[in-house]
Design an enzyme around this catalytic site. Sequence first.
Site, mmCIF file in Angstrom:
data_model
loop_
_atom_site.group_PDB
_atom_site.id
_atom_site.type_symbol
_atom_site.label_atom_id
_atom_site.label_comp_id
_atom_site.label_asym_id
_atom_site.label_seq_id
_atom_site.Cartn_x
_atom_site.Cartn_y
_atom_site.Cartn_z
ATOM 1 N N GLY A 267 -4.222 0.059 -7.092
ATOM 2 C CA GLY A 267 -3.024 0.630 -6.485
ATOM 3 C C GLY A 267 -2.657 1.974 -7.077
ATOM 4 O O GLY A 267 -2.439 2.955 -6.369
ATOM 5 N N ALA A 268 -2.593 2.018 -8.396
ATOM 6 C CA ALA A 268 -2.181 3.246 -9.081
ATOM 7 C C ALA A 268 -2.434 3.084 -10.568
ATOM 8 O O ALA A 268 -2.734 1.989 -11.034
ATOM 9 C CB ALA A 268 -0.703 3.511 -8.833
ATOM 10 N N ASN A 271 -1.554 6.759 -16.276
ATOM 11 C CA ASN A 271 -1.966 7.770 -17.263
ATOM 12 C C ASN A 271 -0.754 8.564 -17.759
ATOM 13 O O ASN A 271 0.110 8.954 -16.975
ATOM 14 C CB ASN A 271 -2.941 8.749 -16.623
ATOM 15 N N GLU A 304 4.519 2.129 -12.248
ATOM 16 C CA GLU A 304 3.737 3.069 -13.061
ATOM 17 C C GLU A 304 4.652 3.869 -13.987
ATOM 18 O O GLU A 304 4.324 4.112 -15.146
ATOM 19 C CB GLU A 304 2.919 4.018 -12.181
ATOM 20 N N HIS A 307 5.648 1.874 -17.001
ATOM 21 C CA HIS A 307 4.569 1.751 -17.990
ATOM 22 C C HIS A 307 4.712 2.792 -19.096
ATOM 23 O O HIS A 307 4.150 2.612 -20.181
ATOM 24 C CB HIS A 307 3.201 1.946 -17.320
ATOM 25 N N GLU A 326 1.233 -5.559 -18.571
ATOM 26 C CA GLU A 326 1.304 -5.789 -17.126
ATOM 27 C C GLU A 326 2.383 -6.808 -16.743
ATOM 28 O O GLU A 326 3.171 -6.561 -15.835
ATOM 29 C CB GLU A 326 -0.066 -6.186 -16.575
HETATM 30 N N1 0A1 Z 1 -2.815 -0.336 -15.029
HETATM 31 C C1 0A1 Z 1 -2.774 -0.200 -13.600
HETATM 32 C C2 0A1 Z 1 -3.807 -0.956 -12.884
HETATM 33 C C3 0A1 Z 1 -5.196 -0.442 -12.874
HETATM 34 C C4 0A1 Z 1 -6.179 -1.100 -13.557
HETATM 35 C C5 0A1 Z 1 -7.480 -0.708 -13.509
HETATM 36 C C6 0A1 Z 1 -7.798 0.382 -12.732
HETATM 37 O O1 0A1 Z 1 -9.105 0.729 -12.655
HETATM 38 C C7 0A1 Z 1 -9.676 1.106 -11.510
HETATM 39 C C8 0A1 Z 1 -6.839 1.075 -12.053
HETATM 40 C C9 0A1 Z 1 -5.515 0.658 -12.141
HETATM 41 C C10 0A1 Z 1 -1.465 -0.766 -13.122
HETATM 42 O O2 0A1 Z 1 -1.054 -1.831 -13.564
HETATM 43 O O3 0A1 Z 1 -0.867 -0.186 -12.252
HETATM 44 ZN ZN ZN Z 2 0.597 -2.087 -14.370
#
Ligand code: 0A1
Ligand code: ZN
Length: 877
Positions: A267-268, A271, A304, A307, A326
């Site tokens: 989804g997103a 970073n 996001e 986070h 998460e």
């Molecule tokens: N940390 C992001 C989720 C995410 C995990 C892995 C990815 O790799 C392709 C991309 C995004 C979240 O929780 O939104």
């Molecule tokens: Zn997340």
Amino acid sequence: MRAEDPQIVRLADYRPSDFLIETVDLDVNLHPTATRVTARLSIRPNPDGRERAALVLDGEDLKLVSAAIDGGAIEADALDVSPERLTLANPPRRPFELTIVTEIDPTANTRLMGLYRSNGAYTTQCEAEGFRRITYFLDRPDVLAVYTTRVEGPKDETPVLLSNGNLAETGEAGDGRHFAVWHDPHPKPSYLFALVAGDLGVVEDRFVTASGRDVALKVFVEHGREDRATYAMDAIKRSMRWDEEAFGREYDLDVFMVVAVSHFNMGAMENKGLNVFNDKYVLASPETATDGDYANIEAIIAHEYFHNWTGNRITCRDWFQLCLKEGLTVFRDQEFTSDTRSRPVKRIQDVRNLRAAQFAEDSGPLAHPVRPQAYAEINNFYTPTVYEKGAEVIRMLKVLIGPEAFKAGMDLYFDRHDGQACTIEQFVACFAEVSGRDLDQFMLWYHQAGTPSVEVTTAYDAATKTFTIEATQRVPPTPGQPTKAPAVIPMVVGLVGPDGRDLPLVVGGRKADAVVALTSATTRVTFEGLEQRPVASLFRNFSAPVKLSADLTDDDYLFLAANDPDPFNRWQAGQTVALRNLVARVAALRTGGATPEEPRIADAVGRAFAPGETDHAFAAQVAALPSEGDVAREIGDDVDPDAIHAARRALKGAIAASLADEIAAAYARLQDTGHYSPDAASAGRRALKVSALDYLAADGGAEGVALAKALFDGATNMTDRIMALQVLSLHAAPARDAALDAFAASYGSDPLLMDKWLLIQASAPLPDTLDRVRELTRSRYFDFGNPNRVRSLVGAFGANPTQFNRADGAGYAFVAETARALDARNPQVAARLLGAFKTWRALEPGRRAKAEDALRTLSRASGLSADVGDIVRRALG
Ligand code: 0A1
Ligand code: ZN
């Protein structure tokens, strides 16, 4: 690696890194097929690591150009290099600088991990282990470094050059090239690194934080799409304000950027300072987005952004702790939406999703604890269990210790662990400390997989005027966990009197708390001072993620459906009666018995369509029957998806027939006034309207179909248009094909809209669906290289209850073969498609054998990726 011998990573084997990296100076010289990456790493031995250890840096598909220590060449025999690893057997035992030059090919990167190109723009995805596809590194979340990134690229193709942190410098680089230097002062793990470069349009705004920091906000999109980015920008500002007010968290850089890209595996991504989004979760306008799209954008922007504190400032020690960021961040985004929209409706939607995705996962071969103990491929653990059950665990913690202690615990967590990479134990310790509660038993929620079932019996004693609730819990066996201990389950209880009001809760002569903690196999509580038998309202607001079966009668539930002061349970009570009826109907269909009619379900649904009902969003939830998946899970095993579909259709038809006039009147009343607004109340009205339409067209008769066609033809916004198309798609009427063609003629050049078109066709419960899906894989609207297209068509087909589960097994074979074909190109997305098999063992024997065949055939294929190999192995487990 062969599918049969995966390398397993275990939590029990965790060791601190032998080396730390303090600063990273990256110089990324962009080229479509030969990007040069120079990484200057300041490395020092970790005092907590092993003495005399080798330095082993992770890599993947990398080509080393050169390596040097403190500027000097490294002797050939001191260095061992492969595409997967760079090893220095005997590195300096003091701080030193390692310079590594690698070359990578972003155009050939179809996995969409590391640095890749999407529609001509360069972008990165590093979570979980993508940074190692950019340079050799200690690619683990407990190695935190300060990054300075210089990005250089051609001015014409990449006028926009972005990375994490604040912009430090820009300049000319000759030959039509330019550069930008970004500095991120906050130490971060490599998975939060990002770089974006391309020719992008931008929408800009500002936000002043509570303490006066003036933050520049930028949303980057494809040129020409800027007008579709304003809602996302608004959501950013609202998220920033809410995090200050609800959690006391302020933003910590001078710029916050969001970039929308069209090729994205998830989804997103959060970073630091540079969130990268699947464009589906950024772009919206009334002409192109549905109410659901707006709600998703708001929630994912919030997720996001949140986070930044729960994930970035405080990160995970290792990937087993994924739920630390998460589960907590999902909890926070759920709270944001609850505060922004309707709290009860949000709770109902979340619970519907939890049951559909997480309960299903938890009951099958892919079940795993919120904090897994071992993994073969971490990509496969971005699951509803880690995310959504992870959020439920935090919600239970709040119920158990109370909102004040919860807030104090969060404050302590932020204070104590800012800048650290943490474990679940460290998180939970903060709450134990502030509340004085022993949370050892609570930790079982992180360790034990499986959805607990709670059986409740109630007894009223007129002589003593007492009411006893006895609750027995059982946590089912799951892969690798045959026996379970009782968990601590917060059961929030209400006792509803004959007038529909809550009665006082008295235990032992004192006012009692509504939270009853179930801590042993059986827990009993006796309430006193009750002149009449009350009706028990159990697990109010869904206070624990359990399956409840109680000895309440349909009369009790119908009473609660009309009266329960707890809105969640008012909704749940109606669902429970409908679910009981659906299960009985399925049994009757399969045995040829008489259809069990329950006309009072229609009375309950009728309330949703009554003229006096003003909470349309809530009413739409009341009007929606339990899903086919809900019925399948309630039945548990020997599941026949066709019988479930037929039973649900029959109940819907019976309700529609008995409420025909009321529903028609409601449909007329709920029509749009012309001006579109995506706000929760307007969206709720549209949701109830389409629910009415769905009932009116339930029998597939000419009248209902004509209404749907009229809504489609006259729609002034995308929500109405898509909802009408969805209703039409359920029936093999000529109107359906005409509408699909008309939609393609209007929106054929907009991939995000054509995704909806693909999804609607793949979801239709019609016998020609699989043929159509096959044909669509060859259409110009489909592209195996784009995860959104794949999910909309093949992913949606995998979620189609009757057609994926065709009795002839062709649905299973198609999804398995498609995953196999996609695996070489994009293993992560291929593995996700196989999620369709997560409940295969619950099917009736004929289908079960066919599903198993498809999985076994796939397991024998050569060259499966770690991602697909892991899912197939566990699914067959
Ligand atoms: N940390 C992001 C989720 C995410 C995990 C892995 C990815 O790799 C392709 C991309 C995004 C979240 O929780 O939104
Ligand atoms: Zn997340």
